[in-house]
Design an enzyme around this catalytic site. Structure first.
Site, PDB file in Angstrom:
ATOM      1  N   GLU A 232       0.842  -1.202   0.000  1.00 22.35           N
ATOM      2  CA  GLU A 232       0.000   0.000   0.000  1.00 22.35           C
ATOM      3  C   GLU A 232       0.878   1.253   0.000  1.00 22.35           C
ATOM      4  OE1 GLU A 232      -2.526   0.062   3.456  1.00 22.35           O
ATOM      5  OE2 GLU A 232      -3.165   2.130   3.142  1.00 22.35           O
ATOM      6  N   ASP A 234       0.264   5.087   0.606  1.00 24.72           N
ATOM      7  CA  ASP A 234      -0.672   6.150   0.980  1.00 24.72           C
ATOM      8  C   ASP A 234      -0.118   7.491   0.523  1.00 24.72           C
ATOM      9  OD1 ASP A 234      -2.429   4.380   2.222  1.00 24.72           O
ATOM     10  OD2 ASP A 234      -1.290   4.445   4.090  1.00 24.72           O
ATOM     11  N   GLU A 237      -3.368  10.891   3.192  1.00 19.98           N
ATOM     12  CA  GLU A 237      -4.347  10.597   4.236  1.00 19.98           C
ATOM     13  C   GLU A 237      -4.471  11.888   5.000  1.00 19.98           C
ATOM     14  OE1 GLU A 237      -4.535   6.322   5.745  1.00 19.98           O
ATOM     15  OE2 GLU A 237      -2.440   6.881   5.931  1.00 19.98           O
ATOM     16  N   HIS A 248       3.848   1.704   2.773  1.00 24.11           N
ATOM     17  CA  HIS A 248       3.789   0.518   3.648  1.00 24.11           C
ATOM     18  C   HIS A 248       4.090  -0.682   2.743  1.00 24.11           C
ATOM     19  CE1 HIS A 248       0.957   2.088   6.924  1.00 24.11           C
ATOM     20  NE2 HIS A 248       0.577   2.882   5.953  1.00 24.11           N
TER      21      HIS A 248
END
Ligand SMILES: *[C@@H]1O[C@H](CO)[C@@H](O)[C@H](O)[C@H]1NC(C)=O
Length: 458
Positions: A232, A234, A237, A248
């Site tokens: 993942e 991101d 966010e 991640h």
């Protein structure tokens, strides 16, 4: 004779396969235009669409309208076990604006937090970008590329998250590897991320009914025996009070169903197959409390542009990912990322393995990110191809305090890394935000990809 035979074989098919498609509401994906830029800065607009994740959809018996799942409970007779449930139950089409508060206009996508629909109150949503065929996910490799979008999150308070990110889902939503999933990417199946979520109703073509327990504080969610894990990235966010960019990684290289320790639940957090903490760059947490927020250098009270550059070691799309750079553009002005101002750390303004190692050491955090290969692993996931996700959500587990407040809440807020934003530790309670900020809306627009430097005017 023939029509009867045909009907018989159709109903046999319905038994033989599962995670079916319902037809009570037509599935019409909202159109969204995005831009592909080339070096020199000329961009071409292409028409794409978005699809709602399957977890939000009405799930009912095949050919009927009896709920397979109500609130956070499975129907025992339709769903006595994972495979029978997948065969008995169909995911239906979505009324995107009426039920879910999801609308598009040109290059803009709006996700409204709470929508009172004709049958239910919907909280939050998650959509995926589809490719030009309007039924499989768009697959992107951002190595040696730049990803840019505009965001208006001025109405998102403490506790909400308007998120734009990439996960390593299957292009077809898993229907190829797991043929009992008949719905596929056209119905938003196959989600996974580094938290290995257990709240996903179907994983690997089977219903997640084993050990299913309704959430103690979310009437619409529960969790089953299995989780679903994958890499993942991101990119964003955020709410009006703060933002983080966080790669991640996992030890697995495609969507993977987990159980037990591998899911990294609770005390097993650092023993699972994915790095749940990630390596985050949150300007506030990295020591600059004046950088992003209402009236700050990046002023979240109005729209701005977020640019994220994925630099590779050899400046090619196949080289190892070595740096994730961030800059902003607002009111025609390019704004460099904030610099780390933490005692004992150099002044980093981007994510590199050196930054991640220094941050984890200084904050005393477990460095699962580097143990699982760090940025190079993130880059490998992009080389395989990642799917774009956009969502709005509130946090029934941790009130989003890890993003916008002091976290963990029992740590000394003056210790390095604990303060992540200006929100109170009492903020972000789902019952509060869902009642007080029901109309909060995040608008993502003007999505562009292209070579480094091609997607914004400097
Ligand atoms: C990659 O590009 C950057 C910026 O143009 C340059 O400084 C660097 O030397 C290049 N690296 C390689 C290995 O070519």
């Amino acid at each position: 004779m023939f029509p009867t035979l045909a009907l018989v074989s159709l109903s046999f098919l319905a038994i033989a396969y599962g995670q079916q498609v319902g037809t009570l509401t037509a599935e019409t994906h909202p159109k969204l235009s995005v831009s592909q830029c080339s070096s020199g800065g000329s961009c071409t607009t292409v028409q794409r669409s978005v699809v709602l994740d399957s977890n939000w959809r009405w799930l009912h018996d095949v050919g009927g309208s009896t709920n397979c799942y109500t609130g956070n409970t499975w129907d025992d007779s339709l769903c006595p076990d994972p495979t029978t449930c997948a065969a008995n139950c169909a995911l239906d089409g979505a009324d995107y604006s009426g039920t879910y508060g999801i609308t598009t206009s040109g290059n803009a996508l709006s996700l409204k937090f709470v929508t009172q629909g004709p049958y239910s109150k919907n909280i939050g949503s998650r959509v995926y970008l589809l490719s030009e065929d309007d039924s499989t996910y768009e697959i992107l490799n951002l190595k040696n590329q730049e990803f840019t979008f505009d965001v208006d999150m001025s109405t998102l308070p403490c506790g909400l998250n308007g998120a734009l990110y990439f996960v390593e889902m299957d292009k077809d939503g898993g229907s190829g590897r797991f043929p009992t999933n008949k719905a596929g990417s056209k119905y938003g199946t196959g989600y996974c991320d580094t938290q290995c979520p257990h709240d996903i109703k179907f994983i690997n073509g089977e219903a997640n009914v084993l050990d299913w327990a309704g959430s103690s504080n979310d009437p619409n969610a529960g969790s089953g025996h299995y989780g679903t894990c994958c890499n993942e990235m991101d990119i964003w966010e955020a709410n009006s009070m703060g933002a983080a960019v966080t790669p991640h990684v996992c030890t697995v290289t495609s969507q993977t169903r987990c159980e037990g320790t591998d899911c990294g639940d609770g005390d097993d957090r650092y023993d699972g197959i994915c790095d749940k903490d990630g390596c985050d760059f949150n300007s506030w947490r990295m020591g600059d409390q004046t950088f992003l927020g209402p009236g700050k250098t990046v002023d979240t009270s109005s729209k701005f542009t977020v640019v994220t550059q994925f630099i590779t070691a050899d400046n090619t799309t196949t080289g190892d990912l070595s740096e994730i750079r961030r800059l902003y553009v607002q009111n025609g002005k390019v704004i460099a990322n904030s610099k780390t101002q933490i005692a004992g750390m150099d002044a980093f303004d981007s994510i590199t393995d050196d930054f991640c190692n220094a941050q984890k050491t200084t904050f005393g955090d477990t460095n699962t990110f580097e143990q699982m290969g760090g940025l190079a692993t993130m880059g490998d996931a992009f080389e395989k191809g990642m799917v774009l996700v956009m969502s709005i959500w509130d946090d029934h587990e941790a009130k989003m305090l890890w993003l916008d407040s002091d976290y963990p809440t029992d740590a000394d807020p003056s210790a390095p890394g604990v303060s992540r934003g200006p929100c109170a530790t009492t903020s972000g309670e789902p019952t509060d935000v869902e009642s007080q900020s029901a109309s909060a809306t995040v608008i993502f627009s003007n999505i562009k990809t292209g070579p480094i430097g091609s997607t914004f005017a400097s």
